[in-house]
Design an enzyme around this catalytic site. Structure first.
Site, PDB file in Angstrom:
ATOM      1  N   TRP A 334       0.827  -1.206   0.000  1.00 31.94           N
ATOM      2  CA  TRP A 334       0.000   0.000   0.000  1.00 31.94           C
ATOM      3  C   TRP A 334       0.861   1.256   0.000  1.00 31.94           C
ATOM      4  O   TRP A 334       1.943   1.281   0.569  1.00 31.94           O
ATOM      5  CB  TRP A 334      -0.838  -0.005   1.272  1.00 31.94           C
ATOM      6  CG  TRP A 334      -1.455   1.296   1.649  1.00 31.94           C
ATOM      7  CD1 TRP A 334      -0.837   2.340   2.289  1.00 31.94           C
ATOM      8  CD2 TRP A 334      -2.798   1.706   1.423  1.00 31.94           C
ATOM      9  NE1 TRP A 334      -1.733   3.371   2.466  1.00 31.94           N
ATOM     10  CE2 TRP A 334      -2.934   3.007   1.959  1.00 31.94           C
ATOM     11  CE3 TRP A 334      -3.902   1.091   0.818  1.00 31.94           C
ATOM     12  CZ2 TRP A 334      -4.137   3.704   1.910  1.00 31.94           C
ATOM     13  CZ3 TRP A 334      -5.093   1.796   0.775  1.00 31.94           C
ATOM     14  CH2 TRP A 334      -5.212   3.080   1.320  1.00 31.94           C
ATOM     15  N   ASP A 337      -0.072   9.121   1.052  1.00 35.10           N
ATOM     16  CA  ASP A 337       0.454  10.469   0.786  1.00 35.10           C
ATOM     17  C   ASP A 337       1.875  10.518   0.216  1.00 35.10           C
ATOM     18  O   ASP A 337       2.754   9.823   0.707  1.00 35.10           O
ATOM     19  CB  ASP A 337       0.518  11.280   2.087  1.00 35.10           C
ATOM     20  CG  ASP A 337      -0.717  11.172   2.930  1.00 35.10           C
ATOM     21  OD1 ASP A 337      -1.669  10.509   2.513  1.00 35.10           O
ATOM     22  OD2 ASP A 337      -0.715  11.766   4.019  1.00 35.10           O
ATOM     23  N   TRP A 361      -3.806  -0.210   4.297  1.00 31.90           N
ATOM     24  CA  TRP A 361      -3.051   0.809   5.040  1.00 31.90           C
ATOM     25  C   TRP A 361      -2.489   0.178   6.308  1.00 31.90           C
ATOM     26  O   TRP A 361      -3.105  -0.689   6.899  1.00 31.90           O
ATOM     27  CB  TRP A 361      -4.022   1.943   5.388  1.00 31.90           C
ATOM     28  CG  TRP A 361      -3.388   3.093   6.092  1.00 31.90           C
ATOM     29  CD1 TRP A 361      -2.844   4.195   5.516  1.00 31.90           C
ATOM     30  CD2 TRP A 361      -3.248   3.269   7.510  1.00 31.90           C
ATOM     31  NE1 TRP A 361      -2.366   5.039   6.493  1.00 31.90           N
ATOM     32  CE2 TRP A 361      -2.602   4.498   7.720  1.00 31.90           C
ATOM     33  CE3 TRP A 361      -3.590   2.498   8.622  1.00 31.90           C
ATOM     34  CZ2 TRP A 361      -2.296   4.977   8.996  1.00 31.90           C
ATOM     35  CZ3 TRP A 361      -3.282   2.982   9.897  1.00 31.90           C
ATOM     36  CH2 TRP A 361      -2.654   4.203  10.064  1.00 31.90           C
ATOM     37  N   PHE A 393       4.354   8.827  10.031  1.00 29.09           N
ATOM     38  CA  PHE A 393       3.307   9.515   9.283  1.00 29.09           C
ATOM     39  C   PHE A 393       3.920  10.602   8.392  1.00 29.09           C
ATOM     40  O   PHE A 393       5.125  10.792   8.355  1.00 29.09           O
ATOM     41  CB  PHE A 393       2.267  10.098  10.245  1.00 29.09           C
ATOM     42  CG  PHE A 393       1.163   9.113  10.594  1.00 29.09           C
ATOM     43  CD1 PHE A 393       1.359   7.748  10.489  1.00 29.09           C
ATOM     44  CD2 PHE A 393      -0.076   9.553  11.027  1.00 29.09           C
ATOM     45  CE1 PHE A 393       0.346   6.847  10.801  1.00 29.09           C
ATOM     46  CE2 PHE A 393      -1.099   8.666  11.350  1.00 29.09           C
ATOM     47  CZ  PHE A 393      -0.892   7.314  11.236  1.00 29.09           C
ATOM     48  N   SER A 394       3.034  11.343   7.740  1.00 30.26           N
ATOM     49  CA  SER A 394       3.484  12.253   6.679  1.00 30.26           C
ATOM     50  C   SER A 394       4.381  13.378   7.159  1.00 30.26           C
ATOM     51  O   SER A 394       4.363  13.761   8.323  1.00 30.26           O
ATOM     52  CB  SER A 394       2.269  12.837   5.972  1.00 30.26           C
ATOM     53  OG  SER A 394       1.720  11.837   5.152  1.00 30.26           O
ATOM     54  N   ARG A 465      -0.122  16.610  13.172  1.00 26.98           N
ATOM     55  CA  ARG A 465       0.733  15.844  12.259  1.00 26.98           C
ATOM     56  C   ARG A 465       1.039  16.578  10.955  1.00 26.98           C
ATOM     57  O   ARG A 465       0.548  17.659  10.698  1.00 26.98           O
ATOM     58  CB  ARG A 465       0.078  14.506  11.924  1.00 26.98           C
ATOM     59  CG  ARG A 465      -1.297  14.603  11.298  1.00 26.98           C
ATOM     60  CD  ARG A 465      -1.884  13.195  11.184  1.00 26.98           C
ATOM     61  NE  ARG A 465      -3.191  13.159  10.548  1.00 26.98           N
ATOM     62  CZ  ARG A 465      -4.330  13.379  11.192  1.00 26.98           C
ATOM     63  NH1 ARG A 465      -4.331  13.668  12.471  1.00 26.98           N
ATOM     64  NH2 ARG A 465      -5.482  13.313  10.544  1.00 26.98           N
ATOM     65  N   ASP A 466       1.860  15.925  10.145  1.00 29.16           N
ATOM     66  CA  ASP A 466       2.157  16.306   8.758  1.00 29.16           C
ATOM     67  C   ASP A 466       2.946  17.609   8.621  1.00 29.16           C
ATOM     68  O   ASP A 466       2.535  18.530   7.888  1.00 29.16           O
ATOM     69  CB  ASP A 466       0.860  16.395   7.917  1.00 29.16           C
ATOM     70  CG  ASP A 466      -0.027  15.171   8.075  1.00 29.16           C
ATOM     71  OD1 ASP A 466       0.507  14.106   8.443  1.00 29.16           O
ATOM     72  OD2 ASP A 466      -1.241  15.271   7.834  1.00 29.16           O
ATOM     73  N   GLU A 513      -5.628  18.023   7.617  1.00 29.52           N
ATOM     74  CA  GLU A 513      -4.393  17.288   7.316  1.00 29.52           C
ATOM     75  C   GLU A 513      -3.475  17.968   6.282  1.00 29.52           C
ATOM     76  O   GLU A 513      -3.856  18.881   5.559  1.00 29.52           O
ATOM     77  CB  GLU A 513      -4.715  15.863   6.841  1.00 29.52           C
ATOM     78  CG  GLU A 513      -5.628  15.112   7.790  1.00 29.52           C
ATOM     79  CD  GLU A 513      -5.887  13.671   7.355  1.00 29.52           C
ATOM     80  OE1 GLU A 513      -5.866  12.804   8.224  1.00 29.52           O
ATOM     81  OE2 GLU A 513      -6.115  13.419   6.153  1.00 29.52           O
TER      82      GLU A 513
HETATM   83  C1  FRU Z   1      -3.483  11.851   5.074  1.00 30.08           C
HETATM   84  C2  FRU Z   1      -2.981  11.191   6.348  1.00 30.08           C
HETATM   85  C3  FRU Z   1      -2.046  12.086   7.111  1.00 30.08           C
HETATM   86  C4  FRU Z   1      -1.249  11.121   7.893  1.00 30.08           C
HETATM   87  C5  FRU Z   1      -1.123   9.967   6.938  1.00 30.08           C
HETATM   88  C6  FRU Z   1      -1.074   8.623   7.575  1.00 30.08           C
HETATM   89  O1  FRU Z   1      -3.882  10.948   4.120  1.00 30.08           O
HETATM   90  O2  FRU Z   1      -4.072  10.831   7.148  1.00 30.08           O
HETATM   91  O3  FRU Z   1      -2.685  13.057   7.877  1.00 30.08           O
HETATM   92  O4  FRU Z   1      -0.004  11.616   8.267  1.00 30.08           O
HETATM   93  O5  FRU Z   1      -2.221  10.037   6.071  1.00 30.08           O
HETATM   94  O6  FRU Z   1      -0.808   7.637   6.647  1.00 30.08           O
END
Ligand code: FRU
Length: 768
Positions: A334, A337, A361, A393-394, A465-466, A513
């Site tokens: 899988w 992002d 995922w 994560f991202s 996050r991100d 996000e």
């Molecule tokens: C967006 C998200 C981000 C997160 C990531 C996890 O698609 O939900 O906010 O970091 O995917 O895979």
């Protein structure tokens, strides 16, 4: 019907006849007197006594299992229900489709699944006697003690309780065996209750089946725990057999006695659907140990893992039936992002949210691919694996031109990545929050070292996050945009990428996000640059930023109208001034393939003033020409209804650029039918409408003709249609797998003729 059976000792069919024979011989000997016969009699007596003892113990251990409930007769029988969690009768065939049929021990079970997340209630058994050593049953669902559980109540007291295993780490709808050793409670009266008292959490449920009493521990009979195998690494790939829907197992990899990786994997118990792999190159010459926490005893999953120079199935790589041919997909597993998009020394780096060991995922790892032209990608070993702070994560990456983080060794600049460690999404990081962390590379992005004092930004709120980092030249500082919660984002500043200070909070309506924050020229005028903040779905606000505050001058405005474009991010440090964005084509699905999901084709963004205000435009990155094959062109052609000039085009991949006269046209609607997918401009409503026939998904957007013309640019791959109307004013990305029988292109003109000013159709080559 539910049976509650009582003890039935002595019904063992084996025993009786045998006893009769032993008894008659005994009577014969007791009446005998002769000496030899007396000797025989004594020997026989001994034999008889031993036989009786042996038979008794055999009979005791051969007691029948006692069914408490198998829920197989269409009703709950004399079990009582309270509330609405379990419905009026047992469930069948209601669990999500990804469960393989063989995983149900029976076709019906007691389940709160089909009655929805808000349902609550209990299922209560009649009273029964505890008459065996174990109570065995199958259970699935959420790991929510006291809320979604099965309880054993003996004389009014809760003696045992169990839940399913689903939590942030493991998600499965399968049932597994659990055994309670109830020997100390033998002879007592008991009852069982199955409970779903959660109405809040999504997907909270419990399923229970095949409850019985027996003298054997079904759980121990079925599973073995902590199975280990050692591998000496002399090749690149550890091949791992995977079956979609198989019970998700915890797999730990250790080297030198330390855990180095941990994953959840749907390990095939026998024949796999496909082989996933771990790139174990970094352990070359060393030994690693793989531990599977729990397996069914017969599983060949661990036994069949193999280290090899290739991956089983790679002989067919990029030839798979539904493999996109110029959209990025991971070789296996899988992805979602795009992360850490950065350009350095002629190489584009694309990292991405990746499950290296599975189709769904999970196990978030930063996959890594590189390209020199945005079109041909080469996948490298993943850059960041989950660790004790969480799964990866991202996040984003930048070139540290001024060596602010002080890692530069030679002339090569350091690449620095900021990412979220998603604490609590793995068993390794249980109980930890989401924090922002840093990693760097001193070898041009090839290998990455995590900062030893991570996190660089502690938990702020919720699942913050991100992080997206950008250099602010006027303030000579780094700025990080971070997603906090709901539609709230924040900006942080830093001098060295390690210490961050919050400077502002911003709401970006209708988005969550994945922020991106960058400067871009308005109408191509470098003297009029704007700062743009985007969120995951591409909504943006444009404004000014003075190093301390971002002042939006627009509302949160959409920039994409398709159904499959999300988690957008743009490349950092591009040398040619372009702003190139990539999105995850969320909602794509590749059933039966060893990979899942796809990226959009890279897009070039521009910011333009329109009659409706400032808009973000997007067109395919110009590198698409590298894939151009044969071209057919038309100029000034009138298209009559039913007259399809595109009949000969029957391939999978095209780049189409068309310009129609909109205002002089008599046609009510005109445009394309591409493998059944409609893209039509309606002269009367002034809208462009895209219709995906597979699910009737529709996107309809107002577009004004430019100088009386409607321009349509279309990228067609095996599994997607991307549409760019009027030079990118309205971009739309769609996941689309056409019906095999419908691989036709058609120019459509309905209700009259339309004038086609120009049309170019390029065949496209595969990028692989
Ligand atoms: C967006 C998200 C981000 C997160 C990531 C996890 O698609 O939900 O906010 O970091 O995917 O895979």
């Amino acid at each position: 019907m539910v049976r509650v059976v009582s003890t039935d000792r002595g019904e063992n069919g084996l025993g009786l006849n045998y006893f009769q024979i032993v008894w008659s011989v005994l009577v014969f000997f007791l009446n005998a007197s002769n000496e030899t016969i007396i000797a025989m009699k004594n020997a026989y007596l001994k034999f008889a006594v031993l036989t009786v003892i042996a038979l008794c113990s055999l009979m005791c251990s051969k007691q029948k299992d006692l069914t408490i409930a198998d829920f197989n007769t269409g009703s709950y029988g004399d079990w009582k229900t309270e509330g609405n969690a379990f419905g009026k009768s047992p469930s069948s065939g209601v669990l999500p489709v990804n469960i393989a049929a063989e995983h149900f021990a029976s076709d019906q079970m007691a389940s709160s699944y089909q009655w929805g997340d808000s349902s609550m209630g209990k299922l209560i058994s009649p009273e029964f006697d505890i008459a065996r050593r174990y109570i065995n049953f199958q259970i699935g669902g959420s790991r929510m003690p006291d809320k979604t559980c099965i309880n054993l109540i003996v004389e009014g007291k809760l003696e045992f309780s169990a839940t399913g295993v689903n939590d942030n780490v493991i998600r499965t709808n399968q049932l597994e065996w659990v055994s309670w050793d109830v020997s100390r409670l033998k002879g007592k009266k008991a009852m069982i209750e199955v409970v779903d008292m959660d109405s809040t959490r999504k997907d909270a449920f419990i399923s229970v089946d095949n409850i019985y009493q027996g003298d054997k521990n079904k759980e121990d009979e079925t599973y073995i725990y902590n199975q280990e195998r050692r591998f000496t690494i002399n090749d690149r790939y550890l091949n791992i057999p995977v079956k979609q829907g198989a019970y998700p197992q915890l797999m730990r990899v250790s080297a030198n006695g330390n855990t180095v990786m941990e994953f959840v994997v749907e390990l095939a118990e026998s024949t796999p659907d496909y082989w996933m792999f771990l790139d174990v190159n970094e352990f070359k010459g060393k030994e690693i140990k793989v531990t599977i926490y729990k397996m069914i005893r017969e599983s060949t999953g661990l036994k069949s893992m193999i280290v090899d120079s290739t991956v089983k199935g790679f002989e067919n790589l990029y030839q798979e039936k539904n493999r996109p041919l110029f959209h990025f997909t991971s070789r296996r597993g899988w992805h979602n992002d795009p992360n850490g998009l950065v350009f350095y020394e002629g190489t584009y780096h694309m990292f991405y949210q990746h499950n290296p060991l599975g189709w769904p995922w999970g196990n978030m790892t930063w996959g890594h691919a590189i390209s020199t032209d945005l079109v041909h990608w080469k996948e490298l070993a993943p850059a960041l694996y989950p660790d004790s702070l969480g799964t990866m994560f991202s996040g984003s990456a930048v070139v540290d031109w001024n060596n602010t983080a002080q890692y530069q060794q030679g002339i090569d600049k350091t690449l620095v990545a900021l990412y979220t460690a998603a604490g609590g999404t793995s068993s390794w990081s249980a109980g930890k929050p989401f924090t922002q962390c840093m990693a760097y590379s001193t070898d041009k992005g090839l290998t990455w070292i995590k900062y030893n004092q991570n996190p660089v930004l502690p938990h702020v709120m919720a699942e913050n996050r991100d992080p997206k980092v950008v250099w602010d030249e006027s303030g000579r500082q780094w700025i990080m945009a971070l997603y906090l919660d709901k539609n709230m984002y924040a900006l942080y500043s830093s001098a060295d990428l390690k210490t961050w200070r919050e400077i502002q909070r911003i709401n970006l309506d209708n988005v969550a996000e994945c922020p991106d924050f960058f400067q871009i020229a308005l109408d191509g005028n470098d003297a009029r640059k704007k700062w743009v903040l985007t969120g995951a779905n591409g909504h943006f606000m444009a404004g000014t930023f003075d190093g301390k505050q971002f002042k939006p001058e627009t509302k949160s405005t959409p920039s994409e109208w398709g159904k499959n474009y999300y988690a957008v991010q743009s490349f950092s440090d591009m040398k040619d001034g372009r702003r190139i964005q990539v999105g995850w084509m969320a909602g794509s699905e590749f059933r039966g393939m060893p990979f899942n999901q796809q990226m959009s084709f890279p897009r070039e963004l521009t910011l333009k003033t329109t009659q409706d205000g400032i808009r973000l435009f997007a067109v395919p990155a110009r590198e698409i020409v590298l894939l151009h094959g044969d071209k057919k062109s038309w100029q000034e052609t009138v298209i009559k209804p039913g007259n399809n000039i595109l009949d000969p085009f029957q391939d999978d991949l095209y780049h189409i650029i068309a310009e129609f006269s909109a205002d002089r046209s008599a046609a009510q609607q005109f445009g394309f039918n591409i493998h059944g997918f409609h893209i039509l401009y309606n002269n009367k409503t002034g809208t462009i409408k895209a219709v995906r026939p597979t699910d009737n998904a529709v996107s309809e957007v107002k577009v004004k003709p430019k100088q009386g013309r409607i321009r349509m640019e279309i990228l067609l791959d095996k599994t997607s249609v991307e549409i760019f109307i009027n030079d990118g004013e309205v971009p739309m990305a769609f996941y689309y797998i056409a019906d095999e029988a419908n691989k036709k292109l058609a120019l459509v003109s309905e209700g009259g003729e339309v004038k086609l000013n120009s049309l170019d159709i390029f065949e496209l080559k595969s990028a692989w």
